[in-house]
Each structure stands twice: as structure tokens, then as C-alpha cells.
Design a protein around this motif. Structure first.
Motif, mmCIF file in Angstrom:
data_model
loop_
_atom_site.group_PDB
_atom_site.id
_atom_site.type_symbol
_atom_site.label_atom_id
_atom_site.label_comp_id
_atom_site.label_asym_id
_atom_site.label_seq_id
_atom_site.Cartn_x
_atom_site.Cartn_y
_atom_site.Cartn_z
ATOM 1 N N ALA A 187 25.665 34.024 -0.229
ATOM 2 C CA ALA A 187 25.967 33.162 -1.376
ATOM 3 C C ALA A 187 26.894 33.841 -2.374
ATOM 4 C CB ALA A 187 24.675 32.739 -2.076
ATOM 5 N N LEU A 188 27.138 35.157 -2.201
ATOM 6 C CA LEU A 188 28.074 35.849 -3.086
ATOM 7 C C LEU A 188 29.473 35.271 -2.886
ATOM 8 C CD1 LEU A 188 26.880 39.550 -2.612
ATOM 9 C CD2 LEU A 188 26.418 38.045 -4.558
ATOM 10 N N ARG A 189 30.261 35.280 -3.942
ATOM 11 C CA ARG A 189 31.602 34.704 -3.880
ATOM 12 C C ARG A 189 32.601 35.591 -4.631
ATOM 13 N NH1 ARG A 189 29.435 32.431 -0.498
ATOM 14 N NH2 ARG A 189 29.194 30.185 -0.111
ATOM 15 N N GLY A 190 33.869 35.446 -4.248
ATOM 16 C CA GLY A 190 34.942 36.116 -4.967
ATOM 17 C C GLY A 190 35.208 37.547 -4.547
ATOM 18 N N LEU A 191 34.569 38.028 -3.463
ATOM 19 C CA LEU A 191 34.809 39.392 -3.012
ATOM 20 C C LEU A 191 36.131 39.480 -2.251
ATOM 21 C CD1 LEU A 191 31.697 39.426 -3.609
ATOM 22 C CD2 LEU A 191 31.496 41.071 -1.748
ATOM 23 N N LYS A 192 36.681 40.676 -2.205
ATOM 24 C CA LYS A 192 37.874 40.912 -1.390
ATOM 25 C C LYS A 192 37.504 41.395 0.005
ATOM 26 C CE LYS A 192 41.075 41.964 -5.177
ATOM 27 N NZ LYS A 192 41.980 42.985 -5.773
#
Length: 297
Positions: A187-192
């Protein structure tokens, strides 16, 4: 960039008379450690952390932690902490710009350590963290990965899956999606980037044995021989899982990205440290704590 309230006087040290951009770059390099930052809670329930180093173990198996300061100095990895107390100008830059958190790599040996450290940090410093490595364990992985969502600036996440051998029973159809913490992780978002790592034969400090995730899955979980081809197939399987999770966590952060306040409160309830945002409401002290603090306040 944060600067002193007034320009430095002609009698100020030469470094304080440098242009803001150059001074910021110098302090950035000074605050960036070549070592990984491994926060260790100094005392249960406190909000002070030191840099973890291996303990000295005697024949009696008693362990002794290295002192936080040797001859009055913190470890080189914690240079940023001492810079905060050098002068007001340095404090304004290092603290307000969150240089220590923005440019270092943080590593946690379990998900409870993540809960302790992130809870002790004020929100502003959590958001500044860019790089984290963590062991996917069975302490509180659901809460630990949920807490990572408060690090809205997180770019690179490394997850050690060495302990998840039991979830690879069926070839090409692993049960990792039912592992505790999986739903919070994806559910984590915005990682590279997201990288899955695992042990491949390190020797235990206490036993004359080695631990290898791939061999363990093949021989103990699947009952297969650990041939070179089977090892390669297993490694490719893990790579496929890594790619699948990476595709999810690289999606943009939606407007309602953060979990509910109740959800975060429940996650952080597993930690006994004092909340970092609350600490900011307390009067500042000029005294330097005797132990290293990775969360200066």
C-alpha cells in the motif's frame, strides 16, 4: 534555506561568511555518513537513540554496549548531532533542512525498531527520510510498514525477506501475499525503488550453522534438492515478486495517502517511546544528553 536571523558579523568565522548555497553544501557533506545509520533505543521507553555497534561478548555471554561517546566524541556517523550544538547558524541549517535525515541511509533490524524510531521523530523529520532498510520479521510488520507511510519523502526501501521461507511452499505460487505486513507494504506509494534482499549463507554468531533462504526453501519447505538450476529458479521467483511489489509502490501518492489517525495511533501503540511531536511542545534544553541522540530536540 534556513539561515541566521541576521547576517554574520565581520568577526564571524570565515565559514559563516560563505554564501548560503556553499555553506549548505558543506554541511550536507558533513552530515552524510559513509556508514549506514542503525538507530538503537538507548533505554526502554526513552526517546534517545544511539548508533548501533556490535556488543563485546565475554565467555560468560554477558554483553556490553559500546559507550555513545568516546573521549567526549560521538561516532563519526553522528557528526550531524554535534553540529547542532556548534553554533546557532549551524543549528538553523542542519535542523531546519533535516540534513541528517534527508541524506543518510537508515537500517532497522526489525519492524519494532522502525516503530520506536519513527514515533520518536517529529513529523517533519519523518518526511525528510529518503532511504530505509528493514528486516521483514514477525514482531509488528503490519504496524511497521504502516508507519512507513508517514515517511512521505521515502524514495528507496530495502526489505530483508530472510525470515519468510515458510511463505514459499508452492513453486511459482508463493503465499507471500498472506505474510503479516504484506498488505501494508504494497500500500506504500511514491517510492522510486524497492529491493528484496535475503541471506545467502551467513554464519550464525552463536551456532556453527549457516542460513540460506534459497536453500532453506528448497530443502526444508519444498523438499527439493538445492541444485544450481533449482537455486536459479528460486532466485528468479523472488525477482518476480520484487518486480510486482515495486510496480505497486512506485505508483503516485494519492491525496488521501496517509492512513487514518486511529490507524496510526494503533500502529504506534506497540512502541513505548514518547511521541516526537509532543516532545517539540516541551521547553528546549541547552544541555547535551550524555548519550547519542538520533532525534535531537
Amino acid at each position: 534555506m534556513a539561515t541566521s536571523p541576521s547576517p554574520p558579523s565581520a568577526n564571524a568565522p570565515p565559514i559563516l561568511r560563505l554564501p548560503d548555497e556553499i555553506l549548505l553544501k558543506i554541511l550536507k557533506y558533513a552530515c552524510t555518513s559513509t556508514e549506514t545509520i542503525r538507530p538503537e533505543l538507548w533505554l526502554p521507553g526513552s526517546s534517545q537513540f544511539g548508533q548501533y555497534y556490535k556488543c563485546i561478548t565475554l565467555n560468560t555471554r554477558q554483553t556490553f554496549r559500546f559507550p555513545a561517546r568516546v573521549n567526549g566524541r560521538l561516532p563519526e556517523a553522528l557528526t550531524a548531532i554535534d553540529l547542532l550544538f556548534t553554533c546557532r547558524a549551524f543549528n538553523n541549517i542542519v535542523d531546519v533542512e533535516s540534513l541528517f535525515y534527508r541524506y543518510n541511509n537508515f537500517e532497522f533490524s526489525n519492524t519494532l525498531c522502525i516503530l520506536d524510531y519513527l514515533k520518536a521523530l517529529p513529523t517533519r523529520r519523518r518526511k525528510a527520510i529518503r532511504n530505509i532498510s528493514v528486516m521483514w520479521d514477525f514482531y509488528h510488520p503490519d504496524s511497521g510498514f504502516l508507519a512507513l507511510s508517514t515517511c512521505s519523502g521515502l524514495c528507496n526501501l530495502t526489505v530483508d525477506i530472510t525470515h519468510l521461507a515458510a511463505f514459499f511452499e508452492i513453486p511459482l505460487n508463493s503465499d507471500i501475499h498472506v505474510a503479516p505486513g504484506y498488505s501494508q507494504l504494497v500500500a506504500l506509494r511514491g517510492l522510486k525503488s524497492l529491493t528484496l534482499i535475503y541471506s545467502s549463507g551467513s554464519t550464525s554468531a552463536w551456532e556453527n550453522t549457516t542460513w540460506d533462504l534459497v536453500v532453506t526453501v528448497l530443502e526444508r519447505v519444498r523438499g527439493l534438492p538445492a541444485t544450481d538450476q533449482n537455486k536459479l529458479d528460486m532466485q528468479l521467483e523472488i525477482t518476480g515478486i520484487e518486480t510486482m511489489i515495486t510496480d505497486l509502490v512506485r505508483l503516485p501518492q494519492p491525496a488521501d495517502y496517509l492512513p487514518s489517525a486511529a490507524g496510526l495511533a494503533q500502529a504506534f501503540s506497540h512502541s513505548t517511546v514518547v511521541d516526537g511531536d509532543y516532545l517539540l511542545t516541551l521547553p528546549r534544553t541547552l544541555s547535551v544528553p550524555p548519550q547519542a541522540s538520533l532525534q535531537p530536540h
